[in-house]
Design an enzyme around this catalytic site. Structure first.
Site, mmCIF file in Angstrom:
data_model
loop_
_atom_site.group_PDB
_atom_site.id
_atom_site.type_symbol
_atom_site.label_atom_id
_atom_site.label_comp_id
_atom_site.label_asym_id
_atom_site.label_seq_id
_atom_site.Cartn_x
_atom_site.Cartn_y
_atom_site.Cartn_z
ATOM 1 N N TYR A 76 0.652 -1.100 0.014
ATOM 2 C CA TYR A 76 -0.104 0.031 0.084
ATOM 3 C C TYR A 76 0.884 1.187 -0.029
ATOM 4 O O TYR A 76 0.685 2.077 0.968
ATOM 5 C CB TYR A 76 -0.869 -0.138 1.152
ATOM 6 C CG TYR A 76 -2.009 -1.138 1.202
ATOM 7 C CD1 TYR A 76 -2.678 -1.259 -0.023
ATOM 8 C CD2 TYR A 76 -2.138 -1.768 2.249
ATOM 9 C CE1 TYR A 76 -3.578 -2.162 0.223
ATOM 10 C CE2 TYR A 76 -3.139 -2.800 2.361
ATOM 11 C CZ TYR A 76 -3.852 -3.129 1.322
ATOM 12 O OH TYR A 76 -4.863 -4.002 0.991
ATOM 13 N N TYR A 99 -14.774 -2.649 1.120
ATOM 14 C CA TYR A 99 -13.573 -3.179 0.654
ATOM 15 C C TYR A 99 -13.519 -4.905 1.179
ATOM 16 O O TYR A 99 -13.915 -5.040 2.539
ATOM 17 C CB TYR A 99 -12.701 -2.719 1.436
ATOM 18 C CG TYR A 99 -10.968 -2.981 1.437
ATOM 19 C CD1 TYR A 99 -10.471 -3.031 0.143
ATOM 20 C CD2 TYR A 99 -10.614 -4.130 2.613
ATOM 21 C CE1 TYR A 99 -9.081 -3.587 0.186
ATOM 22 C CE2 TYR A 99 -9.298 -4.598 2.400
ATOM 23 C CZ TYR A 99 -8.722 -4.533 1.198
ATOM 24 O OH TYR A 99 -7.345 -5.110 1.076
ATOM 25 N N ASP A 108 -19.292 -9.976 5.095
ATOM 26 C CA ASP A 108 -17.805 -10.073 5.257
ATOM 27 C C ASP A 108 -17.474 -9.565 6.518
ATOM 28 O O ASP A 108 -17.433 -8.355 6.921
ATOM 29 C CB ASP A 108 -17.158 -9.426 4.117
ATOM 30 C CG ASP A 108 -15.680 -9.190 4.213
ATOM 31 O OD1 ASP A 108 -14.932 -9.747 5.444
ATOM 32 O OD2 ASP A 108 -14.889 -8.646 3.452
ATOM 33 N N LYS A 123 -8.851 -12.272 10.495
ATOM 34 C CA LYS A 123 -8.032 -11.321 11.293
ATOM 35 C C LYS A 123 -7.892 -11.619 12.691
ATOM 36 O O LYS A 123 -6.992 -12.538 12.964
ATOM 37 C CB LYS A 123 -8.806 -9.981 11.039
ATOM 38 C CG LYS A 123 -8.461 -9.393 9.474
ATOM 39 C CD LYS A 123 -8.720 -7.730 9.665
ATOM 40 C CE LYS A 123 -8.526 -7.150 8.376
ATOM 41 N NZ LYS A 123 -7.171 -7.012 7.882
#
Ligand code: PLP
Length: 434
Positions: free
Chosen positions: A33, A161, A252, A281
């Site tokens: 990124y 996202y 999600d 995560k």
């Protein structure tokens, strides 16, 4: 002056040399990124503990991000570490094709119990983006297996996202710029947050349901797209609309799962059961890469057949990695044994109280808190790097992006460290260096 090329040999501002591995390796690594030419050099980390990040030059940062929202119990939790060490000694990894093992089956069983409703069939993978790919693939094939070949598109939301792989990119609005044009075109709309947009959403599904496989949404919080929140009613509306028009609903929960928004899963707050949910995560408490795509029987049964072509043809090499599953089981023990959701409630109150003062600062557009997520949205950040550096100089790791400065600390952070983070946000934002 701030470029990596200029600074990477220089060490920190105090003149400390960077370690040899840093000097040698940085020239060979491609970082995420960012524009490698101009980005600020990354900080060499030598250890982590609780909510602290130890740097090679001896500095210690208080962590406000929990490593992209994973380390919910803090770093190096002894219970997770012991479980991984035990697992490493007996069975670090074995392929999941034709073989299974206790940590994975125990974890699947526990996730099925913890998730709401009849979400009970777990497909393991090794990262969030892949879990999303699998969810999309399940949804497409669900229709094909039922003899319906027209339902190839997904409905996704502005500001959403879902990851960086191509399928996930195609349902994300945030982040991927021109590359989005190269991936299949899906239907991107604003989240239906009021009666008018809810009615428009319903009309969209009525018109196009026969080409739509599923709706994909980050429930309650759109994370990487700008830490935007929406009400549980939005999810109830999506569920009702999906049912009315016979479209699958995918949540999600890669960011929101495991307590971050205040309930164990965001869908719990809405009382809504999606057809497929993705988790990653905080699944392993931030120690090892692992993800899960969990389906309801309705979805699984469309694959249950005597026809080999109806099988889900997917199987990542490291799926259900035994170390990752052991870490995840240990993380779930901690949710059961320690007062994590109460800690999230206390943190939520402290974030709301502490960040409220930012409302009075020039250039602040909004301050909002949901569970253990505190957000200060600015009108505009013109010098992201300067802001990031200033936080580091203040002894905290806080990493603004877009126009938001946010805190997502470990749920176990102590009151003093949390107030240092909040004070740093207030102080740095009042300096207007951004
Ligand atoms: C909601 C959501 N989905 C998917 C992903 C992608 O996960 P990963 O980075 O593990 O591929 C992320 C990562 O930030 C995410 O926040």
């Amino acid at each position: 002056m701030s470029s990596m090329a200029n600074e990477r040999r220089a060490g920190d501002a105090a003149g400390n040399r960077n370690p040899d591995w840093y000097e040698r390796g940085l020239a060979h690594v491609w970082l995420p990124y960012g524009q490698m030419k101009t980005m600020a050099p990354p900080l060499p980390v030598v250890a982590t503990e609780g909510s602290r990040i130890m740097l090679a030059d001896g500095r210690v940062l208080i962590d406000g991000i929990a490593s992209w929202w994973t380390a919910c119990h803090g770093y190096n939790h002894p219970h997770i570490r012991a479980a991984v060490e035990r697992q490493l000694a007996s069975l670090p990894h074995v392929m999941f094709g034709g073989l299974v093992h206790e940590p994975a089956l125990r974890l699947a069983d526990r996730l099925a119990v913890l998730l709401p409703g009849d979400l009970d069939r777990v497909f393991f993978s090794e990262s969030g983006s892949v879990a999303v790919e699998i969810a999309l693939k399940m949804a497409l094939q669900y229709w094909i297996n039922r003899g319906i070949r027209t339902r190839r598109r997904f409905v996704a939301f502005t500001g959403g996202y879902h990851g960086d792989t191509t399928g996930a990119m195609a349902v994300s609005e945030a982040m991927h710029g021109e590359l989005r044009a190269l991936v299949p075109e899906h239907i991107h709309v604003a989240l239906p947050q009021d009666e008018e947009s809810a009615a428009a959403f319903d009309r969209l599904l009525a018109r196009q349901a026969d080409e739509i496989a599923a709706i994909v949404v980050e429930p309650l919080v759109q994370g990487a797209g700008g830490m935007r929140f929406h009400a549980p009613e939005v999810l109830r509306h999506l569920r009702a609309a999906a049912d009315r028009h016979d479209v699958l609903l995918i949540f999600d929960e890669i960011f929101t799962g495991f307590g971050r928004t205040g309930t164990l899963f965001a869908c719990d707050a809405a009382g809504v059961v999606p057809d497929i949910v993705t988790l990653s995560k905080a699944l392993t408490g931030g120690t090892l890469p692992l993800a899960a795509t969990v389906a309801r029987p309705r979805v699984f049964e469309a694959f249950w057949s005597d026809d080999p072509a109806h099988a889900l043809m997917h199987g990542p090499t490291y799926m259900a990695n035994a170390l990752g599953c052991a870490a995840a089981n240990a993380s779930l023990d901690l949710f059961a044994q320690e007062p994590r959701l109460a800690q999230v409630r206390a943190m939520s109150a402290a974030l709301a109280r502490g960040l409220a003062a930012c409302r009075g600062l020039a250039g602040v557009k909004d301050v909002r808190v949901q569970g253990a997520i505190g957000v200060v949205e600015l009108e505009k950040i013109t010098d992201l790097d300067a802001l990031r550096r200033r936080f580091i100089a203040a002894g905290v790791f806080i990493r603004p992006f877009g126009s938001v400065v946010y805190l997502t600390p470990a749920f176990t952070i102590d009151d003093e460290d949390l107030s240092v983070l909040i004070r740093a946000v207030l102080e740095v934002l009042s300096e207007r260096i951004w």
